[in-house]
Design an enzyme around this catalytic site. Structure first.
Site, PDB file in Angstrom:
ATOM      1  N   GLU A   1       1.530  -0.359  -4.968  1.00 42.51           N
ATOM      2  CA  GLU A   1       0.614   0.735  -5.281  1.00 42.51           C
ATOM      3  C   GLU A   1       1.476   1.977  -5.475  1.00 42.51           C
ATOM      4  OE1 GLU A   1      -3.402   2.882  -3.522  1.00 42.51           O
ATOM      5  OE2 GLU A   1      -1.781   2.354  -2.142  1.00 42.51           O
TER       6      GLU A   1
ATOM      7  N   ASP B   1       0.828  -1.202   0.000  1.00 39.24           N
ATOM      8  CA  ASP B   1       0.000   0.000   0.000  1.00 39.24           C
ATOM      9  C   ASP B   1       0.866   1.257   0.000  1.00 39.24           C
ATOM     10  OD1 ASP B   1      -2.759   1.244   0.534  1.00 39.24           O
ATOM     11  OD2 ASP B   1      -1.555   2.066   2.168  1.00 39.24           O
TER      12      ASP B   1
END
Length: 536
Positions: free
Chosen positions: A259, A209
């Site tokens: 990401e 993330d």
């Protein structure tokens, strides 16, 4: 626990189709209105029948759920709302027995304010070793009443919060998500240990993330628009982190997907060098409008930026943060931008669904891997969440102007006639309300309809597995009328997508493998329709 196994198929990730599960909304096994691991285990056959290769789980860890689980309190514990660590291990094993690999989500930029490290830091006070794991600083101004700098938030609102002893701590997201200090050796060691913990339990990979945010300017200098380097995005030191992570993953045959939101193609590609991440999400494609010229440029740019490092591209239409494809493609503006999200944006759902079906075939025909967000295979639209039921902090931090991300996180419909559409909650309300007309999207109803979105995805994924030419490899554009995307892959495979206003003929002598919608009476490809073809 599974032992490290360097002999796993090393290249599966280059052309895999990976299904994203948002555990809170996938299936509910204990009837409390919230999805859980028991629910996922019961519905694994759906994923196997769909034909995907792997399943990515958004965070299932112990969390106060201030930001949907991305505020992690303990990476080695499953949140009680979802189940137990034993259940997670069983899920990983059961998925493997069905041919499904498991990818877990790691959130390295920040932790929850309930994490043991942060509670210890608050108790320890200024100058303590415990606070050195985070970004605690004295404030500016005569009495330290002003934040240490002016960094903008990744959400709306402030990025610094003051604690009772006068110091401030950094949080690029919500105050309940304090940023970690990645120059501290404890932070590096802890995350490498967490990676080993989950690889030891048999996971095949890790999704990272906010992968470009970890390292910060050591001086925490103010942000100046347009001045490089950015003080907290894509700092050069971040690549040392991922090189050390890659060494851990290679021991297990594990893979990473990052990401990474970066406009600079060269800097994006650095994350995909052979000793760093295996893949990264392609957000330019996700945000691209349904326009032939823009789509072609985005596809070309994506393939070009991956080519120097020989990494496969990834393709995704939607995720747990983004407006559902069927809704977005039915709007006047078919692009996606967080800043543009507003209540009451009109959409033509019939048009959007037709385009979403065509986009599914386009995406699955492109070179590389594909990520499929739960419910996209059902053609789910974005749900309108009543304001008094919204939970997403993006909504509240915007002062109520942003509808937030809850509309794409609504619990899935499984059975048309069952309470809560078979989600599993019986008489209880689901954690987010399901729309009253969702019976038509239920898995059981779509399974019996050969023309449904679910049937389209099942057939497309079966062809992708069995017909030569799909997956990783070259793409060559074909001559086509204005408004039409046409390209060929190896073995005579080609894809035609009509984004023009009028039908177009299919090539003479081509075998039609699959179309996203009915052809015209004269065999032409209607607008907003895609076809897979094969020539001898």
């Amino acid at each position: 626990m599974a032992a490290p196994n360097p002999t796993r198929d090393a290249d599966w990730w280059r052309d895999a189709v990976i299904y994203q599960v948002y555990p809170r909304s996938f299936a509910d096994g204990d009837g409390d209105g919230t999805g859980d691991l028991a629910g996922v285990r019961a519905r694994l056959p759906h994923l196997a029948a769909l034909g995907v290769d792997a399943v990515w789980f958004t965070p299932w860890y112990a969390s106060p759920m201030v930001d949907g689980g991305y505020d992690v309190a303990d990476y080695r514990a499953i949140d009680p709302a979802f189940g137990t660590l034993d259940e997670a291990e069983k899920l990983i094993a059961e998925a493997a027995s069905l041919g499904l690999r498991v990818i877990v989500d790691i959130v390295p930029n920040h932790v929850s304010d309930r994490h043991a490290w942060f509670t210890a830091a608050l108790a320890a006070g200024p100058g303590s070793p415990e606070r050195a794991r985070f970004h605690f600083r004295p404030g500016r101004g005569a009495d330290g009443e002003l934040p240490p700098n002016d960094w903008p938030s990744q959400f709306s609102g402030d990025t610094w919060t003051r604690v009772p002893d006068g110091e401030w701590y950094l949080h690029l997201f919500t105050p309940e998500q304090p940023d970690l200090n990645w120059s501290h050796p404890d932070v590096r060691r802890e995350h490498e240990d967490v990676l080993r913990f989950w690889f030891d339990r048999g996971v095949a990979g890790v999704r990272i993330d906010s992968a470009a945010l970890l390292t910060k300017d050591p001086e925490l200098r103010d942000f100046v628009e347009g001045v490089d380097p950015h003080p907290y995005i894509d700092q050069d030191e971040i690549h040392d982190v991922y090189r050390s992570w890659r060494a851990v993953a290679d021991t297990y045959g594990g893979v990473f997907v990052g990401e990474v939101w970066l406009p600079d193609a060269e800097r994006f590609a650095r994350y995909l060098r052979p000793d760093e991440l295996h893949t990264a999400f392609n957000f330019n494609f996700l945000a691209c409008p349904w326009e032939p010229g823009r789509l072609r440029r985005t596809i070309d740019d994506t393939l070009a930026e991956h080519a120097p490092v020989h990494a496969p591209a990834t393709w995704v239409l939607c995720n747990h943060d983004v407006t559902r494809t069927a809704t977005r493609y039915g709007r006047a503006d078919t692009a996606f931008d967080f800043a543009a999200k507003r209540f009451g944006t009109p959409t033509d759902l019939e048009l959007g669904t037709r385009r979403a079906r065509a986009a599914a075939l386009l995406t699955l025909a492109l070179p590389g891997s594909v990520y499929l967000y739960q419910g996209e295979e059902l053609g789910l639209p974005e749900a309108d969440i009543p304001r008094d039921r919204i939970q997403d902090p993006m909504h509240f931090r915007s002062g109520g102007t942003d509808p937030g991300r809850d509309g794409c996180r609504v619990p899935l419909p499984w059975e048309a006639e069952a309470p809560a559409y078979g989600f599993g909650s019986d008489s209880r309300d689901t954690w987010l309300p399901q729309p009253a007309d969702w019976a038509r999207y239920a898995v059981d109803r779509q399974s019996a309809d050969p023309g449904s979105m679910l049937s389209l995805y099942r057939e497309a994924l079966a062809l992708r597995r069995t017909v030569p030419g799909f997956g990783d490899g070259p793409l060559r554009w074909l001559p086509a009328p204005d408004g039409v995307l046409a390209f060929t892959r190896d073995h005579g495979l080609s894809c035609l997508v009509n984004l023009a206003a009028a039908p177009v003929p299919l090539p003479d002598g081509a075998e039609l493998l699959l179309a996203s919608g009915p052809l015209g009476p004269d065999g032409t490809l209607p607008p907003d329709t895609a076809a897979w073809l094969r020539t001898a």
